[in-house]
Write a protein that holds these residues in place. Structure first.
Motif, PDB file in Angstrom:
ATOM      1  N   PHE A 165      -4.798  -6.588   2.514  1.00 17.48           N
ATOM      2  CA  PHE A 165      -3.484  -6.478   3.138  1.00 17.48           C
ATOM      3  C   PHE A 165      -2.387  -6.364   2.081  1.00 17.48           C
ATOM      4  O   PHE A 165      -1.457  -5.576   2.228  1.00 17.48           O
ATOM      5  CB  PHE A 165      -3.232  -7.704   4.021  1.00 17.48           C
ATOM      6  N   GLU A 166      -2.498  -7.150   1.017  1.00 16.43           N
ATOM      7  CA  GLU A 166      -1.496  -7.101  -0.048  1.00 16.43           C
ATOM      8  C   GLU A 166      -1.433  -5.710  -0.677  1.00 16.43           C
ATOM      9  O   GLU A 166      -0.365  -5.247  -1.073  1.00 16.43           O
ATOM     10  CB  GLU A 166      -1.799  -8.150  -1.113  1.00 16.43           C
ATOM     11  N   ALA A 167      -2.589  -5.039  -0.749  1.00 12.30           N
ATOM     12  CA  ALA A 167      -2.633  -3.685  -1.313  1.00 12.30           C
ATOM     13  C   ALA A 167      -2.014  -2.664  -0.364  1.00 12.30           C
ATOM     14  O   ALA A 167      -1.447  -1.663  -0.809  1.00 12.30           O
ATOM     15  CB  ALA A 167      -4.072  -3.302  -1.621  1.00 12.30           C
TER      16      ALA A 167
ATOM     17  N   ASN B 190       6.561 -10.921  -5.615  1.00 11.21           N
ATOM     18  CA  ASN B 190       5.225 -11.170  -5.085  1.00 11.21           C
ATOM     19  C   ASN B 190       4.727  -9.981  -4.271  1.00 11.21           C
ATOM     20  O   ASN B 190       5.508  -9.064  -3.963  1.00 11.21           O
ATOM     21  CB  ASN B 190       5.254 -12.410  -4.177  1.00 11.21           C
ATOM     22  N   PRO B 191       3.451  -9.984  -3.867  1.00 12.77           N
ATOM     23  CA  PRO B 191       2.991  -8.976  -2.912  1.00 12.77           C
ATOM     24  C   PRO B 191       3.838  -9.018  -1.642  1.00 12.77           C
ATOM     25  O   PRO B 191       4.458 -10.042  -1.329  1.00 12.77           O
ATOM     26  CB  PRO B 191       1.538  -9.399  -2.630  1.00 12.77           C
ATOM     27  N   LEU B 192       3.849  -7.932  -0.903  1.00 10.77           N
ATOM     28  CA  LEU B 192       4.755  -7.786   0.236  1.00 10.77           C
ATOM     29  C   LEU B 192       4.220  -8.515   1.470  1.00 10.77           C
ATOM     30  O   LEU B 192       3.730  -7.918   2.428  1.00 10.77           O
ATOM     31  CB  LEU B 192       4.992  -6.306   0.513  1.00 10.77           C
TER      32      LEU B 192
ATOM     33  N   SER C 151       2.723   3.670  -0.187  1.00 10.24           N
ATOM     34  CA  SER C 151       2.181   3.411  -1.519  1.00 10.24           C
ATOM     35  C   SER C 151       3.147   2.566  -2.332  1.00 10.24           C
ATOM     36  O   SER C 151       4.329   2.451  -1.999  1.00 10.24           O
ATOM     37  CB  SER C 151       1.909   4.727  -2.259  1.00 10.24           C
ATOM     38  N   ARG C 152       2.618   2.003  -3.432  1.00 10.19           N
ATOM     39  CA  ARG C 152       3.457   1.222  -4.346  1.00 10.19           C
ATOM     40  C   ARG C 152       2.980   1.432  -5.771  1.00 10.19           C
ATOM     41  O   ARG C 152       1.789   1.285  -6.070  1.00 10.19           O
ATOM     42  CB  ARG C 152       3.386  -0.265  -3.999  1.00 10.19           C
TER      43      ARG C 152
END
Length: 541
Positions: free
Chosen positions: A210-212, A44-46, A224-225
């Motif tokens: 926020f997820e980004a 999932n997103p962090l 970054s991801r």
């Protein structure tokens, strides 16, 4: 066996590391250095409250620190952001925060940031993985309604009556109070785990933004991801908490397979690998490939096979027991893992406080004759399929397990890998599995409660099998309300014994981790949660 003793017996690698597990020798390293570590793609997103699997947790625990943390060697819970956690009755807890802590966006970490985060995680419409960790808080049932899915398929859950648990009260910026619905002596041990981390105001203002770019309060901040490739973090120089890192940049690298990550570690392309694959264990190959840069240590984790009990194919406990009896654990441990695992005798790791020996009885001992008797009682005549993620280094032992089942029971058994860990978890969480699947558990905190409440309680966050038992649920409720940890543990142990009647999950073996690193790093230590200790490792100048 206490974890500290287990660590001493097994020894820890790390160049000049001593058997106590404390890295020694080497210099302070390069404070501007860069380190890469193996990871799997997060499911999932962090977001801490929605992350309970190992790939995402590694990153979450670098980005955040909570009220407490767990000692890298002993697993002992100790205060981090909390100055004090006080109670007189194990029901009402007063938390006082240390001053001066900041989020990565420069805002102060206040009591409300904990309370807001906990309420958001517990609120059922948010669909988080960590909601059930708050079930003991007074008012949890008002914010979290049960999923009514049944024989007719997915149903709409009833709307909660409120968004805030009445058991959480902000007193001032540095103080808040937690009231539980009943005394729960184990509760303080949970507070270092992901769902209990604070969240900045920016998360609630714009969750998607926020997820980004997640904003934590820990020793590293997000850079970054790139999906299925890497997650890059950098040191947060305003971090005032414990365990400040001695290097600057941290990159979690995601590989198609554990074997590929192993090859990259041998060559020096990857700086740290927390799981040596079976191909590297064979004949002690990893010690030859990477002399003086490898280690082995036990940790509070186990490996299991889980049945999708929502599939009628696996409804018979006799079938589940037959498969357990058909697995030659010791032979697989010896041949595949070079003796680096301990065959399981129950559902709780021996290093965990509250462990009792032999909870599985003789059902975890290889016995083909008895396995066939249980199979005959079950009436099952089909084939068996085992699945797991292909990027985790499980192929050899899953294949060996399948062969053991096939030879002992005369059933057709196939191993069918799923490409990534994230895809595997998505199928499990959607209750879409049609095969017996690999699972396992690494302690979130040092207590037998964590190996039972979160996995075997009805509708618990990690109850991947869909198991439900009123007998187990009732015992867990009684254990939670026990006036002391010691009395609670006796009831948790009783609940564990019920699992031997139902067998929703097959215990395989308790874990030790074989890990390795590049020549570029020093002072390497694996924590009791099977993660690189980011507070000790250094990058050479």
């Amino acid at each position: 066996m206490p974890l500290a003793l287990a660590l001493t017996i097994a020894g820890c690698g790390g160049g000049d590391n001593k058997d106590s597990g404390t890295p020694g020798g080497g210099d302070a390293g390069n404070p501007d250095g860069k380190l890469s570590a193996f990871a799997t793609e997060p499911e999932n997103p962090l977001v801490p409250g929605n992350t309970n699997e190992s790939g995402g947790s590694k990153v979450i625990r670098a980005l955040w620190v909570g009220l407490t943390e767990y000692d890298a060697v002993t697993g002992e819970s100790k205060n981090a952001h909390a100055e004090k956690i006080e109670t007189t009755d194990s029901k009402v807890y007063k938390v006082t925060l240390k001053p001066g802590w900041k989020f990565h966006d420069g805002t102060e970490v206040k009591a409300k940031n904990y309370v807001d985060a906990w309420n958001w995680t517990a609120y059922s419409p948010n669909g988080t993985q960590g909601a059930s960790f708050f079930e003991q808080v007074e008012g949890y049932k008002d914010v979290h309604t049960s999923d009514p899915d049944g024989a007719d398929g997915p149903q709409t859950a009833p709307e909660p009556t409120t968004k805030e648990m009445k058991g959480l009260k902000v007193i001032d910026d540095k103080t808040f109070e937690i009231t539980l619905s009943a005394p729960f002596s184990v509760f303080p041990l949970k507070l270092g785990y992901n769902p209990f981390y604070p969240m900045p105001d920016s998360f609630f203002a714009d969750p998607k933004a926020f997820e980004a770019k997640p904003v934590g309060n820990g020793p590293f901040k997000f850079v970054s991801r790139t999906p299925n490739a890497d997650i890059t973090l950098t040191r947060f120089d305003d971090y005032t908490g414990p365990g400040k890192p001695k290097f600057k940049d941290l990159v979690f690298k995601i590989f198609e397979s554990n074997e590929a990550a192993y090859t990259a570690t041998v060559s020096g392309e990857l700086d740290f690998l927390d799981t040596v694959p079976s191909s590297g264990l064979a004949g002690g190959k990893y010690k030859t490939d990477m002399p003086d840069r490898n280690g082995s240590t036990p940790y509070m984790g186990n490996q299991t096979l889980t049945f999708p009990l929502y599939d009628p194919k696996y409804a018979s406990p006799d079938l589940r027991k037959a498969i357990s009896l058909a697995i030659n654990r010791q032979e697989i441990v010896d041949k595949i893992f070079e003796g680096t695992r301990l065959p399981a005798d129950g559902w709780v790791n021996p290093a965990v406080p509250g462990y009792v020996k032999g909870q599985c009885g003789d059902l975890c001992t290889f016995n083909p004759e008895k396995a066939k008797e249980y199979l005959a009682k079950s009436g099952f005549t089909g084939s068996i399929d085992l699945v797991t993620n292909a990027d985790g280094g499980h192929k050899e032992w899953m294949t060996a397990t399948c062969n053991s089942i096939k030879n002992a029971l005369g059933l057709e058994c196939t191993y069918s890998p799923i490409p990534t860990f994230a895809e595997t978890r998505q199928q499990i969480n959607a209750k879409a599995m049609k095969s017996i699947f690999r699972a396992g558990w690494i302690a979130d905190y040092p207590s037998i409660e964590n190996f039972l409440n979160q996995i075997y309680r009805t509708d618990a966050s990690a109850n991947d099998s869909g198991y439900t038992s009123k007998k187990v649920d009732d015992l867990l409720v009684k254990a939670d309300a026990a006036p002391s940890v010691e009395e609670a543990n006796k009831l948790y142990q009783e609940a564990e014994r019920v699992l031997a009647e139902d067998f929703p999950v097959i215990p395989l073996w308790n874990q030790t981790a074989q890990y390795a690193w590049s020549e570029k790093v020093d002072n390497v230590r694996l924590s009791s949660l099977r993660e690189l200790d980011l507070s000790t490792v250094t990058v050479k100048k």
